[in-house]
Design a protein around this motif. Structure first.
Motif, PDB file in Angstrom:
ATOM      1  N   PHE A   1       0.740  -0.966  -0.276  1.00 22.58           N
ATOM      2  CA  PHE A   1       0.144   0.323   0.116  1.00 22.58           C
ATOM      3  C   PHE A   1       0.925   1.263   0.384  1.00 22.58           C
ATOM      4  N   ASP A   2       1.533   1.295   1.173  1.00 26.30           N
ATOM      5  CA  ASP A   2       2.843   2.188   0.724  1.00 26.30           C
ATOM      6  C   ASP A   2       3.198   3.493  -0.330  1.00 26.30           C
ATOM      7  N   ALA A   3       3.993   1.937  -0.958  1.00 24.92           N
ATOM      8  CA  ALA A   3       5.312   2.195  -2.158  1.00 24.92           C
ATOM      9  C   ALA A   3       3.986   2.361  -3.171  1.00 24.92           C
ATOM     10  N   ALA A   4       2.961   1.802  -3.281  1.00 23.70           N
ATOM     11  CA  ALA A   4       1.938   2.023  -4.372  1.00 23.70           C
ATOM     12  C   ALA A   4       1.453   3.431  -4.515  1.00 23.70           C
ATOM     13  N   ALA A   5       1.390   4.333  -2.436  1.00 22.48           N
ATOM     14  CA  ALA A   5       0.868   5.003  -3.176  1.00 22.48           C
ATOM     15  C   ALA A   5       1.042   6.366  -3.106  1.00 22.48           C
ATOM     16  N   ARG A   6       2.940   6.332  -2.497  1.00 19.31           N
ATOM     17  CA  ARG A   6       3.769   7.157  -2.713  1.00 19.31           C
ATOM     18  C   ARG A   6       3.872   7.532  -3.888  1.00 19.31           C
ATOM     19  N   CYS A   7       4.373   6.082  -5.045  1.00 15.80           N
ATOM     20  CA  CYS A   7       4.698   6.105  -6.722  1.00 15.80           C
ATOM     21  C   CYS A   7       3.619   7.063  -7.257  1.00 15.80           C
ATOM     22  N   ALA A   8       2.087   6.552  -6.661  1.00 14.26           N
ATOM     23  CA  ALA A   8       0.937   6.829  -7.468  1.00 14.26           C
ATOM     24  C   ALA A   8       1.272   8.646  -7.128  1.00 14.26           C
ATOM     25  N   GLN A   9       2.319   9.079  -6.136  1.00 10.60           N
ATOM     26  CA  GLN A   9       1.537  10.401  -6.136  1.00 10.60           C
ATOM     27  C   GLN A   9       2.882  11.316  -7.589  1.00 10.60           C
ATOM     28  N   MET A  10       3.737  10.468  -8.067  1.00 16.94           N
ATOM     29  CA  MET A  10       4.935  10.948  -9.011  1.00 16.94           C
ATOM     30  C   MET A  10       4.659  11.543  -9.839  1.00 16.94           C
ATOM     31  N   THR A  11       2.219  11.372 -10.772  1.00 16.69           N
ATOM     32  CA  THR A  11       1.316  11.650 -11.261  1.00 16.69           C
ATOM     33  C   THR A  11       0.360  12.478 -10.579  1.00 16.69           C
ATOM     34  N   HIS A  12      -0.308  11.488 -10.005  1.00 10.00           N
ATOM     35  CA  HIS A  12      -1.343  11.688  -9.595  1.00 10.00           C
ATOM     36  C   HIS A  12      -1.589  12.271  -7.649  1.00 10.00           C
ATOM     37  N   GLY A  13      -2.046  13.430  -7.592  1.00 10.60           N
ATOM     38  CA  GLY A  13      -1.574  14.252  -6.400  1.00 10.60           C
ATOM     39  C   GLY A  13      -3.046  14.245  -5.525  1.00 10.60           C
ATOM     40  N   HIS A  14      -3.899  13.931  -6.352  1.00  5.29           N
ATOM     41  CA  HIS A  14      -5.007  14.065  -5.438  1.00  5.29           C
ATOM     42  C   HIS A  14      -5.574  12.711  -4.586  1.00  5.29           C
ATOM     43  N   PRO A  15      -5.522  12.784  -2.954  1.00 10.31           N
ATOM     44  CA  PRO A  15      -5.363  11.189  -2.303  1.00 10.31           C
ATOM     45  C   PRO A  15      -6.259  10.407  -3.141  1.00 10.31           C
ATOM     46  N   THR A  16      -7.475  10.769  -3.268  1.00  7.33           N
ATOM     47  CA  THR A  16      -8.348   9.290  -4.154  1.00  7.33           C
ATOM     48  C   THR A  16      -7.330   8.825  -5.253  1.00  7.33           C
TER      49      THR A  16
END
Length: 366
Positions: free
Chosen positions: A201-216
């Protein structure tokens, strides 16, 4: 001295089958949905019959089994995750690991900007990545634009690597208003490392922030990775979703993602699956809807084939919802549980299997 624990042959075989199943299943769902991605349900039925798509159908070019940006990015995610775990075996990903995954995404970006794997500088204008070459970036078939998301393209034009110590909850610095499904649809490989649901969960959510900054946008990515990790531990799909919900509840601003997953669970409990019921969850263009549709289809049908078809026969982002559903079902049942005839016709099948095997060889069951 105690002998080090070694997994049994059976455990290793099951793990590798599930890793293969996850990546191949996602590709199958993607290939089923890609030709109808922008079609309304009525249009799908008019073109393919009352049941809609019942198998792999041609794209507008006449090709069958093509994958979209969903599988492309998933493969580069898997390559980056493997490289990160080679560098930091058995450890939670840190800045160096996230940088390797970031470079993998920059290599994907190069495939969108060039016609083939000629010798080119890979990376954004600041030149943060120029090599080494090798791996997926040298696969000519991946140099194809298949409707990549705007947030993915623009986000990777900026050099951002997440801070592993930063708290979740507030919008990220890259595309802070974007919660499109471009992060969740690529995040299954984070759940395939054997590191556990929380780390996934942690790794995927953090790497998602490279392109998508909205919490959802980034929580949905984390939730999918957690679901995949739980499935590899032997959980049922429902049990994996419930565990991911407990992870989500620890973080502020999780409510949209949590509500969408609860809606998927409740709708699946009602049985009687149909496209009309599925569309109550949305169209899948945004992260929480794509995740909910993939989860619903995987839960409500007891046949892998029917679940995959349900996940793509709707008005909306059919390739992303099909990809997510396929990731889940493949992780649950392994590659042998997927419809063989469809797997055989998927573009890049041998490369996808090889990427899965390479990831499994590095990570292995723990």
């Amino acid at each position: 001295m105690n002998e080090p624990w070694r997994p049994s042959w059976e455990a290793t075989a099951v793990y590798r089958a599930r890793v293969r199943g996850c990546l191949l299943g996602g590709a199958v769902g993607d290939a089923l949905g890609y030709p109808v991605e922008f079609s309304a349900l009525d249009g799908i039925r008019a073109a393919h019959g009352a049941r809609g798509v019942t198998g792999l159908v041609p794209t507008t070019t006449g090709a069958v089994g093509l994958i979209s940006d969903d599988t492309q990015m998933t493969l580069f995610t898997a390559e980056g995750v493997r490289q990160a775990h080679e560098q930091q075996p058995g450890k939670r990903l840190g800045v160096d690991g996230f940088r390797l995954i970031r470079w993998a995404y920059e290599r994907w970006l190069a495939t969108q900007d060039h016609r083939g794997p000629e010798v080119v500088e890979i990376g954004p204008a600041n030149g943060s990545y120029t090599g080494p070459r090798g791996g997926l970036v040298d696969e000519a078939w991946l140099y194809a634009r298949r409707a990549p998301g705007n947030a993915c393209m623009s986000g990777l034009g900026l050099d951002f690597v997440p801070d592993p110590a930063a708290a979740f909850g507030p919008p990220g610095p890259i595309n802070p208003d974007s919660k499109g499904c471009g992060a969740v649809m690529r995040s299954a490989p984070f759940g395939l490392t054997g590191a556990g649901c929380e780390d996934a969960f942690d790794a995927a959510a953090r790497c998602a922030q490279m392109t998508h900054g909205h919490p959802t946008g980034y929580y949905a990515a984390g939730a999918l990775a957690a679901i995949i990790a739980c499935l590899l531990e032997g959980e049922s799909v429902e049990g994996a979703v419930l565990r991911s919900l407990r992870l989500l509840a620890r973080h502020p601003n999780h409510e949209e993602t949590t509500a969408a997953l609860h809606q998927a669970l409740d709708l699946a409990d009602q049985g009687s699956p149909s496209a009309e019921r599925l569309q109550q969850l949305g169209a899948g263009w945004v992260a929480e809807e794509a995740l909910a549709i993939g989860v619903y289809a995987a839960l409500v049908e007891d046949s892998v084939e029917r679940a995959l078809l349900l996940s793509v026969n709707h008005s909306g982002d059919s390739d992303s919802t099909g990809s997510i559903c396929g990731n889940i079902l493949g992780a649950r049942h392994g590659d042998h549980g997927l419809p063989h005839a469809w797997v055989q016709r998927v573009e890049g099948r041998t490369t996808i299997a090889a990427v899965a095997d390479d990831l499994a060889a590095v990570c292995g069951p723990r």
